[in-house]
Design a protein around this motif. Structure first.
Motif, PDB file in Angstrom:
ATOM      1  N   ASP A   1      50.923  42.545  39.743  1.00  0.00           N
ATOM      2  CA  ASP A   1      49.537  42.782  39.337  1.00  0.00           C
ATOM      3  C   ASP A   1      49.437  43.407  37.947  1.00  0.00           C
ATOM      4  OD1 ASP A   1      48.648  41.714  41.720  1.00  0.00           O
ATOM      5  OD2 ASP A   1      48.352  43.672  42.684  1.00  0.00           O
ATOM      6  N   PHE A   2      50.346  44.300  37.612  1.00  0.00           N
ATOM      7  CA  PHE A   2      50.342  44.933  36.293  1.00  0.00           C
ATOM      8  C   PHE A   2      50.423  43.883  35.194  1.00  0.00           C
ATOM      9  CE2 PHE A   2      52.661  46.575  32.626  1.00  0.00           C
ATOM     10  CZ  PHE A   2      51.897  47.678  32.283  1.00  0.00           C
ATOM     11  N   TYR A   3      51.326  42.910  35.339  1.00  0.00           N
ATOM     12  CA  TYR A   3      51.550  41.894  34.309  1.00  0.00           C
ATOM     13  C   TYR A   3      50.461  40.825  34.323  1.00  0.00           C
ATOM     14  CZ  TYR A   3      55.864  44.420  34.145  1.00  0.00           C
ATOM     15  OH  TYR A   3      56.767  45.438  34.035  1.00  0.00           O
ATOM     16  N   LEU A   4      49.966  40.460  35.509  1.00  0.00           N
ATOM     17  CA  LEU A   4      48.865  39.500  35.576  1.00  0.00           C
ATOM     18  C   LEU A   4      47.617  40.078  34.912  1.00  0.00           C
ATOM     19  CD1 LEU A   4      49.386  38.094  39.175  1.00  0.00           C
ATOM     20  CD2 LEU A   4      49.732  36.874  37.004  1.00  0.00           C
ATOM     21  N   ASP A   5      47.408  41.387  35.060  1.00  0.00           N
ATOM     22  CA  ASP A   5      46.292  42.048  34.387  1.00  0.00           C
ATOM     23  C   ASP A   5      46.456  41.992  32.867  1.00  0.00           C
ATOM     24  OD1 ASP A   5      43.856  43.774  34.354  1.00  0.00           O
ATOM     25  OD2 ASP A   5      45.265  45.208  33.469  1.00  0.00           O
ATOM     26  N   GLN A   6      47.678  42.172  32.375  1.00  0.00           N
ATOM     27  CA  GLN A   6      47.915  42.067  30.930  1.00  0.00           C
ATOM     28  C   GLN A   6      47.585  40.663  30.429  1.00  0.00           C
ATOM     29  OE1 GLN A   6      51.969  43.414  30.258  1.00  0.00           O
ATOM     30  NE2 GLN A   6      51.203  45.383  29.561  1.00  0.00           N
ATOM     31  N   TYR A   7      48.008  39.639  31.179  1.00  0.00           N
ATOM     32  CA  TYR A   7      47.692  38.263  30.795  1.00  0.00           C
ATOM     33  C   TYR A   7      46.187  38.037  30.779  1.00  0.00           C
ATOM     34  CZ  TYR A   7      52.495  36.583  30.827  1.00  0.00           C
ATOM     35  OH  TYR A   7      53.822  36.370  30.532  1.00  0.00           O
ATOM     36  N   ALA A   8      45.484  38.535  31.777  1.00  0.00           N
ATOM     37  CA  ALA A   8      44.035  38.354  31.849  1.00  0.00           C
ATOM     38  C   ALA A   8      43.328  39.040  30.683  1.00  0.00           C
ATOM     39  CB  ALA A   8      43.507  38.880  33.189  1.00  0.00           C
ATOM     40  N   ARG A   9      43.763  40.254  30.347  1.00  0.00           N
ATOM     41  CA  ARG A   9      43.144  40.974  29.221  1.00  0.00           C
ATOM     42  C   ARG A   9      43.414  40.273  27.902  1.00  0.00           C
ATOM     43  NH1 ARG A   9      45.219  46.378  28.881  1.00  0.00           N
ATOM     44  NH2 ARG A   9      46.878  45.790  30.289  1.00  0.00           N
ATOM     45  N   ALA A  10      44.640  39.770  27.718  1.00  0.00           N
ATOM     46  CA  ALA A  10      44.972  39.052  26.479  1.00  0.00           C
ATOM     47  C   ALA A  10      44.160  37.761  26.374  1.00  0.00           C
ATOM     48  CB  ALA A  10      46.466  38.755  26.428  1.00  0.00           C
ATOM     49  N   GLU A  11      44.026  37.051  27.485  1.00  0.00           N
ATOM     50  CA  GLU A  11      43.250  35.812  27.479  1.00  0.00           C
ATOM     51  C   GLU A  11      41.777  36.096  27.174  1.00  0.00           C
ATOM     52  OE1 GLU A  11      42.199  32.804  30.903  1.00  0.00           O
ATOM     53  OE2 GLU A  11      44.240  32.447  30.147  1.00  0.00           O
ATOM     54  N   ALA A  12      41.237  37.183  27.708  1.00  0.00           N
ATOM     55  CA  ALA A  12      39.845  37.544  27.448  1.00  0.00           C
ATOM     56  C   ALA A  12      39.626  37.844  25.963  1.00  0.00           C
ATOM     57  CB  ALA A  12      39.436  38.757  28.298  1.00  0.00           C
ATOM     58  N   LEU A  13      40.604  38.433  25.321  1.00  0.00           N
ATOM     59  CA  LEU A  13      40.478  38.772  23.897  1.00  0.00           C
ATOM     60  C   LEU A  13      40.775  37.594  22.976  1.00  0.00           C
ATOM     61  CD1 LEU A  13      42.209  42.267  23.812  1.00  0.00           C
ATOM     62  CD2 LEU A  13      39.812  41.782  23.361  1.00  0.00           C
ATOM     63  N   PHE A  14      41.806  36.802  23.319  1.00  0.00           N
ATOM     64  CA  PHE A  14      42.303  35.800  22.383  1.00  0.00           C
ATOM     65  C   PHE A  14      42.171  34.356  22.860  1.00  0.00           C
ATOM     66  CE2 PHE A  14      44.943  39.679  21.941  1.00  0.00           C
ATOM     67  CZ  PHE A  14      44.463  40.071  20.691  1.00  0.00           C
ATOM     68  N   GLY A  15      41.728  34.148  24.080  1.00  0.00           N
ATOM     69  CA  GLY A  15      41.632  32.799  24.631  1.00  0.00           C
ATOM     70  C   GLY A  15      42.913  32.420  25.330  1.00  0.00           C
ATOM     71  N   PRO A  16      42.898  31.253  26.003  1.00  0.00           N
ATOM     72  CA  PRO A  16      44.082  30.810  26.745  1.00  0.00           C
ATOM     73  C   PRO A  16      45.296  30.610  25.837  1.00  0.00           C
ATOM     74  CG  PRO A  16      42.155  29.484  27.282  1.00  0.00           C
ATOM     75  CD  PRO A  16      41.777  30.352  26.139  1.00  0.00           C
ATOM     76  N   ALA A  17      46.478  30.850  26.388  1.00  0.00           N
ATOM     77  CA  ALA A  17      47.702  30.761  25.612  1.00  0.00           C
ATOM     78  C   ALA A  17      48.033  29.330  25.222  1.00  0.00           C
ATOM     79  CB  ALA A  17      48.865  31.344  26.419  1.00  0.00           C
ATOM     80  N   ASP A  18      47.522  28.345  25.947  1.00  0.00           N
ATOM     81  CA  ASP A  18      47.883  26.956  25.667  1.00  0.00           C
ATOM     82  C   ASP A  18      46.988  26.273  24.644  1.00  0.00           C
ATOM     83  OD1 ASP A  18      45.796  27.057  27.463  1.00  0.00           O
ATOM     84  OD2 ASP A  18      46.411  25.281  28.578  1.00  0.00           O
ATOM     85  N   GLN A  19      46.199  27.015  23.912  1.00  0.00           N
ATOM     86  CA  GLN A  19      45.337  26.440  22.868  1.00  0.00           C
ATOM     87  C   GLN A  19      46.095  26.272  21.579  1.00  0.00           C
ATOM     88  OE1 GLN A  19      41.808  28.773  22.430  1.00  0.00           O
ATOM     89  NE2 GLN A  19      40.752  27.656  24.031  1.00  0.00           N
TER      90      GLN A  19
END
Length: 85
Positions: free
Chosen positions: A67-85
């Motif tokens: 959960d700690f790492y999934l939360d980091q991914y979610a926060r990064a995606e919210a700020l910068f968009g999906p990683a696959d763009q």
């Protein structure tokens, strides 16, 4: 610790992930740079501080849980968009 690996961990496809704390390493590096700019010097092994390694398991908590790492991914995606763009 990739998002795919975390989902495989939760699904029981793998037992554990060894996580290297890159965020903490960056933080420590910037902290040391700040101290150098303020005139402090480092000698010997002080240039290579020991950082923890985390064993992440499906039932782990905090930095030892997914959960700690999934939360980091979610926060990064919210700020910068999906990683696959």
């Amino acid at each position: 610790t990739s998002e795919d690996n975390l989902h495989a961990l939760i699904a029981g496809e793998i037992d554990a992930i060894v996580s290297t704390p890159y965020y903490e390493a960056g933080y420590v590096g910037m902290e040391m740079l700040d101290r150098i700019l303020k005139g402090e010097t480092f000698e010997g092994d002080a240039w290579q501080p020991t950082l923890p390694t985390y064993i992440v398991t499906a039932d782990g908590t905090g930095k030892n849980g997914p959960d700690f790492y999934l939360d980091q991914y979610a926060r990064a995606e919210a700020l910068f968009g999906p990683a696959d763009q």
